[in-house]
Enzyme design. Sequence first.
Site, short mmCIF file in Angstrom:
data_model
loop_
_atom_site.label_atom_id
_atom_site.label_comp_id
_atom_site.label_asym_id
_atom_site.label_seq_id
_atom_site.Cartn_x
_atom_site.Cartn_y
_atom_site.Cartn_z
N GLY A 12 0.83 -1.20 0.00
CA GLY A 12 0.00 0.00 0.00
C GLY A 12 0.87 1.25 0.00
O GLY A 12 0.42 2.33 0.41
N ILE A 17 -1.04 6.43 4.01
CA ILE A 17 -0.10 6.15 5.10
C ILE A 17 1.14 5.45 4.56
O ILE A 17 2.27 5.79 4.92
CB ILE A 17 -0.79 5.30 6.20
CG1 ILE A 17 -1.91 6.12 6.86
CG2 ILE A 17 0.22 4.82 7.22
CD1 ILE A 17 -2.81 5.33 7.81
N TYR A 165 -14.79 -4.57 8.06
CA TYR A 165 -13.51 -3.90 8.33
C TYR A 165 -13.10 -4.05 9.80
O TYR A 165 -11.95 -4.39 10.11
CB TYR A 165 -13.65 -2.42 7.97
CG TYR A 165 -12.41 -1.58 8.09
CD1 TYR A 165 -11.38 -1.66 7.15
CD2 TYR A 165 -12.26 -0.67 9.14
CE1 TYR A 165 -10.25 -0.86 7.25
CE2 TYR A 165 -11.14 0.14 9.25
CZ TYR A 165 -10.13 0.04 8.30
OH TYR A 165 -9.02 0.83 8.41
P1 NAP Z 1 -5.23 4.34 1.07
O1 NAP Z 1 -4.85 5.77 0.99
O2 NAP Z 1 -6.45 3.88 0.37
O3 NAP Z 1 -3.99 3.44 0.64
C1 NAP Z 1 -4.09 2.03 0.65
C2 NAP Z 1 -3.32 1.49 -0.53
O4 NAP Z 1 -3.44 0.06 -0.52
C3 NAP Z 1 -3.88 1.99 -1.88
O5 NAP Z 1 -2.85 2.42 -2.71
C4 NAP Z 1 -4.55 0.74 -2.41
O6 NAP Z 1 -4.60 0.68 -3.82
C5 NAP Z 1 -3.64 -0.34 -1.86
N1 NAP Z 1 -4.26 -1.65 -1.97
C6 NAP Z 1 -5.59 -1.96 -1.86
N2 NAP Z 1 -5.79 -3.25 -2.09
C7 NAP Z 1 -4.57 -3.79 -2.36
C8 NAP Z 1 -4.14 -5.09 -2.69
N3 NAP Z 1 -5.00 -6.11 -2.80
N4 NAP Z 1 -2.83 -5.30 -2.90
C9 NAP Z 1 -1.95 -4.28 -2.81
N5 NAP Z 1 -2.30 -3.02 -2.50
C10 NAP Z 1 -3.60 -2.78 -2.28
O7 NAP Z 1 -5.42 3.92 2.61
P2 NAP Z 1 -4.73 4.49 3.93
O8 NAP Z 1 -5.70 5.36 4.60
O9 NAP Z 1 -3.37 4.95 3.66
O10 NAP Z 1 -4.69 3.14 4.77
C11 NAP Z 1 -3.50 2.39 4.99
C12 NAP Z 1 -3.80 1.37 6.07
O11 NAP Z 1 -4.16 2.08 7.26
C13 NAP Z 1 -4.98 0.46 5.73
O12 NAP Z 1 -4.73 -0.82 6.20
C14 NAP Z 1 -6.14 1.09 6.50
O13 NAP Z 1 -7.11 0.14 6.81
C15 NAP Z 1 -5.40 1.58 7.72
N6 NAP Z 1 -6.13 2.65 8.41
C16 NAP Z 1 -6.45 3.81 7.79
C17 NAP Z 1 -7.13 4.79 8.48
C18 NAP Z 1 -7.52 6.10 7.86
O14 NAP Z 1 -8.28 6.85 8.50
N7 NAP Z 1 -7.06 6.45 6.68
C19 NAP Z 1 -7.50 4.57 9.82
C20 NAP Z 1 -7.17 3.38 10.41
C21 NAP Z 1 -6.48 2.42 9.70
P3 NAP Z 1 -5.93 1.22 -4.59
O15 NAP Z 1 -6.20 2.58 -4.05
O16 NAP Z 1 -5.53 1.19 -6.01
O17 NAP Z 1 -7.02 0.25 -4.22
#
Ligand code: NAP
Length: 264
Positions: A12, A17, A165
Amino acid sequence: MNIQDSVALITGGGKGIGEAVAKLFARQGAKVAVVDLMQADIDRVVADIKEMGGQAIGIQANVTSEAETARFVQGTVEAFGKLNIAVSCAGIIRDGTMLSLDKETGKVSKKMGLDKWQPVIDIDLTGSFLTLRDAAEAMVNGGWDGLLVPISSVNKVGQVGQLNYASAKAAVAMMPKIIVGEFLLRGIRHIRCVGIAPGYTATPMLTGMNQAALHTILEDVHIDRLIEPQEIADLIAHCVSNEALNATTIEITGGLCYPRGIAK
Ligand code: NAP
């Protein structure tokens, strides 16, 4: 451990993040493998890192596939000679309630289907498992010091509208305790595992969330704003150097307290 002498892979890593972690690690001298789904996201992050004088490779892969997690771990080791840090940031949300009712009849009009359930379990839970498992295998076989970082969420406590989730993230939050316990059992002392459970963070993922619900939730955040991805990355960087952090999942939420109760 210090970041400067380390090789890190970040799933990711092309957004949010993961992107912040990849760039911070690279700025601090680590060699970084950026793993993500979309080649364009990967290319942009790798180019940014190279432009700032850092070292990075990009690997396009899907974390739900055993063949692909093995491939990106192997690719990282082939490119940089070892692997020390694996941060499992790949994740998605597919929000919705388990049941929806027809307003007039009060009968169930819709159920959460496997189309919403399974991808979240596959990516957020199974993807984390496969990434950490294969990274740990390489660290053990290579004899390299290591840190495994699964990303949970503050919603592991049970956020309404996120049965899929929250279930996945509750399971992920449990991983450090079990993985480190098993390391201890097997005499593996050179690899730690620390989970991170962020609160609401300003990344593209939140654009997929119900914005009205997000606005309400922010009323429960003491700092009265979203967390910045950089603030999560700073905590993960601290985990690299602080050996006392181990076998636990750390919350970083800005003071999310649910003073009016968790059910919204
Ligand atoms: P994000 O901006 O959506 O980034 C996540 C990345 O993971 C995206 O580039 C996405 O690609 C990629 N991804 C999705 N499915 C995948 C797969 N099967 N194989 C490889 N890569 C894949 O999310 P984020 O907010 O940075 O979140 C990062 C982590 O923190 C996640 O685990 C999320 O659950 C956790 N988190 C986030 C928050 C928040 O508020 N943002 C809070 C708590 C926890 P695509 O966009 O092309 O699908």
